[in-house]
Design an enzyme around this catalytic site. Structure first.
Site, mmCIF file in Angstrom:
data_model
loop_
_atom_site.group_PDB
_atom_site.id
_atom_site.type_symbol
_atom_site.label_atom_id
_atom_site.label_comp_id
_atom_site.label_asym_id
_atom_site.label_seq_id
_atom_site.Cartn_x
_atom_site.Cartn_y
_atom_site.Cartn_z
ATOM 1 N N ASP A 148 0.856 -1.195 0.000
ATOM 2 C CA ASP A 148 0.000 0.000 0.000
ATOM 3 C C ASP A 148 0.895 1.249 0.000
ATOM 4 O O ASP A 148 2.114 1.151 0.045
ATOM 5 C CB ASP A 148 -0.943 0.000 1.215
ATOM 6 C CG ASP A 148 -0.201 0.118 2.537
ATOM 7 O OD1 ASP A 148 0.940 -0.394 2.612
ATOM 8 O OD2 ASP A 148 -0.720 0.718 3.486
ATOM 9 N N HIS A 474 1.906 -8.769 -3.289
ATOM 10 C CA HIS A 474 0.814 -7.788 -3.178
ATOM 11 C C HIS A 474 1.486 -6.420 -3.110
ATOM 12 O O HIS A 474 1.875 -5.961 -2.034
ATOM 13 C CB HIS A 474 0.011 -8.079 -1.908
ATOM 14 C CG HIS A 474 -1.176 -7.194 -1.722
ATOM 15 N ND1 HIS A 474 -2.385 -7.431 -2.332
ATOM 16 C CD2 HIS A 474 -1.349 -6.055 -1.009
ATOM 17 C CE1 HIS A 474 -3.247 -6.494 -1.999
ATOM 18 N NE2 HIS A 474 -2.640 -5.625 -1.183
ATOM 19 N N ASP A 518 1.367 -17.805 -3.887
ATOM 20 C CA ASP A 518 2.092 -16.700 -4.548
ATOM 21 C C ASP A 518 1.123 -16.001 -5.489
ATOM 22 O O ASP A 518 1.181 -16.172 -6.705
ATOM 23 C CB ASP A 518 3.304 -17.272 -5.304
ATOM 24 C CG ASP A 518 4.067 -16.168 -6.037
ATOM 25 O OD1 ASP A 518 3.851 -14.974 -5.718
ATOM 26 O OD2 ASP A 518 4.881 -16.511 -6.920
ATOM 27 N N GLU A 527 2.202 -10.076 0.899
ATOM 28 C CA GLU A 527 2.533 -8.663 0.745
ATOM 29 C C GLU A 527 4.024 -8.495 1.060
ATOM 30 O O GLU A 527 4.723 -9.456 1.415
ATOM 31 C CB GLU A 527 1.670 -7.802 1.689
ATOM 32 C CG GLU A 527 1.775 -6.319 1.351
ATOM 33 C CD GLU A 527 0.701 -5.445 2.028
ATOM 34 O OE1 GLU A 527 -0.195 -5.975 2.693
ATOM 35 O OE2 GLU A 527 0.798 -4.221 1.859
HETATM 36 O O1 G3I Z 1 -0.580 -10.686 18.788
HETATM 37 C C1 G3I Z 1 -1.370 -11.778 18.330
HETATM 38 C C2 G3I Z 1 -1.045 -13.027 19.095
HETATM 39 O O2 G3I Z 1 -1.328 -12.867 20.467
HETATM 40 C C3 G3I Z 1 -1.806 -14.204 18.492
HETATM 41 O O3 G3I Z 1 -1.431 -15.401 19.134
HETATM 42 C C4 G3I Z 1 -1.489 -14.287 16.994
HETATM 43 C C5 G3I Z 1 -2.250 -15.394 16.287
HETATM 44 O O4 G3I Z 1 -3.573 -15.038 16.050
HETATM 45 O O5 G3I Z 1 -1.810 -13.078 16.366
HETATM 46 C C6 G3I Z 1 -1.117 -11.962 16.842
HETATM 47 O O6 G3I Z 1 -1.623 -10.829 16.181
HETATM 48 C C7 G3I Z 1 -1.298 -10.655 14.837
HETATM 49 C C8 G3I Z 1 -0.734 -9.260 14.694
HETATM 50 O O7 G3I Z 1 -0.509 -8.970 13.343
HETATM 51 C C9 G3I Z 1 0.562 -9.084 15.469
HETATM 52 O O8 G3I Z 1 1.640 -9.637 14.808
HETATM 53 C C10 G3I Z 1 -2.577 -10.771 14.003
HETATM 54 O O9 G3I Z 1 -3.030 -12.101 14.021
HETATM 55 C C11 G3I Z 1 -2.310 -10.333 12.575
HETATM 56 O O10 G3I Z 1 -3.513 -10.298 11.859
HETATM 57 C C12 G3I Z 1 -1.667 -8.971 12.530
HETATM 58 O O11 G3I Z 1 -1.268 -8.738 11.199
HETATM 59 C C13 G3I Z 1 -0.795 -7.452 10.873
HETATM 60 C C14 G3I Z 1 -1.621 -6.913 9.707
HETATM 61 O O12 G3I Z 1 -1.103 -5.654 9.279
HETATM 62 C C15 G3I Z 1 -3.086 -6.744 10.054
HETATM 63 O O13 G3I Z 1 -3.241 -5.841 11.088
HETATM 64 C C16 G3I Z 1 0.647 -7.563 10.448
HETATM 65 O O14 G3I Z 1 1.462 -7.924 11.558
HETATM 66 C C17 G3I Z 1 1.150 -6.249 9.876
HETATM 67 O O15 G3I Z 1 2.428 -6.437 9.345
HETATM 68 C C18 G3I Z 1 0.204 -5.778 8.770
HETATM 69 O O16 G3I Z 1 0.639 -4.531 8.365
HETATM 70 C C19 G3I Z 1 0.144 -4.056 7.117
HETATM 71 C C20 G3I Z 1 -0.345 -2.635 7.400
HETATM 72 O O17 G3I Z 1 -1.462 -2.701 8.259
HETATM 73 C C21 G3I Z 1 -0.662 -1.876 6.105
HETATM 74 N N1 G3I Z 1 0.455 -1.948 5.202
HETATM 75 C C22 G3I Z 1 0.850 -3.268 4.860
HETATM 76 C C23 G3I Z 1 1.265 -4.053 6.082
HETATM 77 C C24 G3I Z 1 1.735 -5.456 5.753
HETATM 78 O O18 G3I Z 1 0.716 -6.318 5.393
HETATM 79 O O1 9MR Z 2 -3.565 -3.468 -0.150
HETATM 80 C C1 9MR Z 2 -3.853 -3.426 1.233
HETATM 81 C C2 9MR Z 2 -2.698 -4.000 2.011
HETATM 82 O O2 9MR Z 2 -1.578 -3.184 1.845
HETATM 83 C C3 9MR Z 2 -3.043 -4.156 3.474
HETATM 84 O O3 9MR Z 2 -2.053 -4.885 4.151
HETATM 85 C C4 9MR Z 2 -4.378 -4.861 3.635
HETATM 86 C C5 9MR Z 2 -4.822 -4.882 5.073
HETATM 87 O O4 9MR Z 2 -4.938 -3.581 5.566
HETATM 88 O O5 9MR Z 2 -5.386 -4.216 2.881
HETATM 89 C C6 9MR Z 2 -5.113 -4.191 1.497
HETATM 90 O O6 9MR Z 2 -6.158 -3.523 0.849
HETATM 91 C C7 9MR Z 2 -7.334 -4.277 0.706
HETATM 92 C C8 9MR Z 2 -8.427 -3.677 1.569
HETATM 93 O O7 9MR Z 2 -8.095 -3.776 2.933
HETATM 94 C C9 9MR Z 2 -9.760 -4.346 1.281
HETATM 95 N N1 9MR Z 2 -10.064 -4.317 -0.123
HETATM 96 C C10 9MR Z 2 -9.052 -4.939 -0.972
HETATM 97 C C11 9MR Z 2 -7.711 -4.260 -0.784
HETATM 98 C C12 9MR Z 2 -6.615 -4.955 -1.597
HETATM 99 O O8 9MR Z 2 -6.877 -4.982 -2.903
#
Ligand code: G3I
Ligand code: 9MR
Ligand code: ZN
Length: 544
Positions: A148, A474, A518, A527
């Site tokens: 993103d 992604h 993939d 991503e």
């Molecule tokens: O902390 C809990 C833990 O207690 C539990 O046992 C475990 C299993 O369910 O989950 C842990 O939480 C996870 C959390 O990350 C902490 O690592 C969540 O399941 C997991 O859904 C969450 O994912 C994060 C994701 O955003 C959704 O919020 C990723 O770490 C994080 O890297 C990702 O970040 C995104 C940004 O929001 C937007 N930009 C892209 C980026 C990468 O995808």
């Molecule tokens: O592209 C977005 C990605 O960078 C984020 O990690 C993810 C979770 O916040 O969201 C992706 O965007 C999606 C959105 O949340 C829901 N509609 C589809 C988007 C991806 O095409």
């Protein structure tokens, strides 16, 4: 299907070398680029484990030390090719570093260096301060976070921290060149890694308000569609400040001060002043200011439940930067809050030791790195060292429970599991500095092997590195431009959470290591982000 899983990039000559077979073979051979056998051996049966879903057999070829390109053969099955030699990871390191350049936002790119991956200047408009009647603010620059276009302060601080701790522990990282524009400084020209990191530091300075606090993020209200960054012209918002972002920035600016003061005193002093300003704000706001997305906004949240580890990191980092006892005392005061916060078995199972967690959410481990650098034989130093060594030993022991020697358990296969792995490899790397030991070195090697192809997906999780490297991250810019992804991107990797639509179609019984596709749609599996690349730079720096 019968397969031989192997690190598709390569091995240092003196490292442990193994491939993993998912079938029984009497014998295996290592053949060179001309097809000549250079080594023959027998496989040993490991058996099944709870993470890979394979009945594994291990082929050890540590004895192959001559430089060259090889393959493994067993029966009629052949592995991907790989390289053995001192420079096995040189291209990988350059590629992984260069990705930060391709992720530059604003005016950051130059055709001469970006080549076909050039994008026009993007996200140039001033950002609206969300929910406030204030003048819009210029926060142009920095790196896009990931697939993103958001720019998030805690995520940015942690990525920078991995890179700069890398420089502090392994100064040879300063010699790595990755073809980016040269930037002058007081002492001449900045090393590439410092020139690249400065892009993000300059942006993070813009995220700090006059009063010292730091906005949690700047993004559009909702994620953009899959367009080029310059086509994303929606309004930019600066969402609330958080003590999380403010503490992380206090910490990372103090760390940056310790690095840049050698090459540019004036810039370094500016960083230290900004750090102190953030810290002062934290002192005046002892209650945590957490972050939640505005109603209806779906860009990254980077939520945390408390700010104890962030404040600990800030104090430890300022202590290491200034030597002032006050910050030491502050770190010491913060420690019991971290210790007492969440001691549930589930949490421990997933995190390991909270004091060795290296971001983006739990950052106490980054404070521990500062304490180790300070090396003052204090109570906190002794504690920090013991925490690293103890966690490293746990990781070594994890590695004995599967045929891949991988230091991960099933609980670690969450969103961004490859970062969980790389954070562990950072811990092992630091342990190996504190008390060099083959058990740490071998577990690091096995971890890199996994990342680079020795896994039951038979895939290298770094683009452009390995015969069967993943190809469809992604990631908006390369998808929109219909280009192959930039080489050097680390995929988030297998995730049993299967949180995106395409991933959710995989069977819930899929073994953790195989919860991966993939495909460009799979943001919860495939991503990329700045802080999944940055720990790999640290780990590779440890091998320079
Ligand atoms: O902390 C809990 C833990 O207690 C539990 O046992 C475990 C299993 O369910 O989950 C842990 O939480 C996870 C959390 O990350 C902490 O690592 C969540 O399941 C997991 O859904 C969450 O994912 C994060 C994701 O955003 C959704 O919020 C990723 O770490 C994080 O890297 C990702 O970040 C995104 C940004 O929001 C937007 N930009 C892209 C980026 C990468 O995808
Ligand atoms: O592209 C977005 C990605 O960078 C984020 O990690 C993810 C979770 O916040 O969201 C992706 O965007 C999606 C959105 O949340 C829901 N509609 C589809 C988007 C991806 O095409
Ligand atoms: Zn941009």
């Amino acid at each position: 299907m019968n397969k031989i899983f192997v690190n598709q990039v390569g091995f240092m000559p003196d490292s442990k070398k193994k491939a993993v077979l998912n079938f029984k073979a009497e014998e295996f051979q290592v053949i060179d680029a001309n097809g000549n056998p250079v080594f023959k051996g027998e496989v040993s049966h490991f058996g099944t484990d709870e993470i890979s879903g394979e009945d594994t057999y291990v082929a050890d070829f540590t004895q192959v030390t001559n430089q060259g390109t090889y393959k493994i053969l067993a029966g009629d099955v052949s592995s991907a090719s790989f390289f053995v030699g001192d420079n096995a990871f040189d291209k990988l390191m350059k590629d992984v570093c260069k990705c930060f350049y391709y992720l530059r936002c604003g005016h950051g790119m130059d055709k001469k260096y970006a080549g076909k991956y050039f994008h026009e200047p993007c996200h140039l408009t001033k950002a609206t301060v969300y929910g406030e009647d204030a003048f819009p603010v210029d926060v142009c620059g920095g790196w896009h976070d990931a697939g993103d276009f958001g720019r998030y302060s805690t995520a940015g601080a942690v990525a920078v921290a991995h890179l700069l701790y890398g420089v502090r522990f392994f100064p040879m990282l300063l010699d790595v060149e990755f073809d980016i524009p040269k930037v002058s400084c007081e002492k001449g020209v900045l090393p590439d890694i410092l020139a690249e990191v400065k892009v993000e530091l300059d942006f993070l300075m813009k995220m700090q308000r006059e009063d010292g606090s730091v906005w949690h993020k700047v993004t559009t209200f909702s994620h953009a569609p899959f367009i080029m960054p310059e086509e994303d012209e929606e309004e930019l918002f600066l969402f609330n400040v958080s003590s999380l972002a403010t503490a992380d920035i206090a910490a990372v600016f103090a760390l940056a001060y310790t690095v840049y003061r050698i090459v540019d005193k004036e810039y370094a002093d500016k960083l230290l002043n900004r750090s102190l300003k953030a810290y002062k704000w934290l002192e005046d706001h002892s209650e945590a200011v957490l972050f939640k997305n505005a109603d209806g906004s779906n860009t990254g949240e980077y939520p945390e439940n408390e700010d104890y580890s962030n404040r600990f990191w800030a104090a430890a980092s300022l202590y290491e930067a200034t030597g002032e006892k006050k910050y030491y005392e502050d770190a010491l005061k913060q420690k019991p809050f971290i210790e007492n916060y969440d001691k549930s078995d589930a949490f421990k199972e997933y995190t390991g030791d909270i004091f060795t967690c290296l971001g983006w959410a739990d950052v106490a481990g980054l404070g521990v790195l500062s304490l180790i650098l300070q090396d003052d034989e204090s109570e906190l130093y002794t504690f920090a060292k013991a925490a690293i060594l103890h966690e490293a030993d746990r990781l070594v022991s994890n590695g004995t429970a599967n045929g891949f020697g991988l230091c991960m358990k099933k609980e670690n296969f969450i969103w961004g599991s490859n970062m969980e792995l790389l954070k562990y490899l950072m811990v092992l790397t630091v342990a190996n500095v504190l008390e060099p030991n083959d058990k740490y070195a071998n577990t690091i090697t096995a971890g890199l092997d996994y990342l680079l192809g020795c896994n039951s997906m038979d895939v290298s999780y770094v683009t452009g590195n390995g015969e069967k490297a993943f190809k469809n991250p992604h990631l908006r810019p390369t998808f929109a431009a219909k280009l192959d992804a930039w080489p050097g991107l680390v995929s988030g990797g297998p995730n049993t959470g299967l949180q995106d639509e395409r991933a959710s179609k995989l069977s819930k019984n899929t073994p953790p290591m195989k919860c991966y596709i993939d495909h460009v749609d799979c943001y919860s599996l495939n991503e990329i982000t700045i802080y999944w690349n940055s720990p790999l730079v640290f780990v590779l720096a440890g091998l320079l």
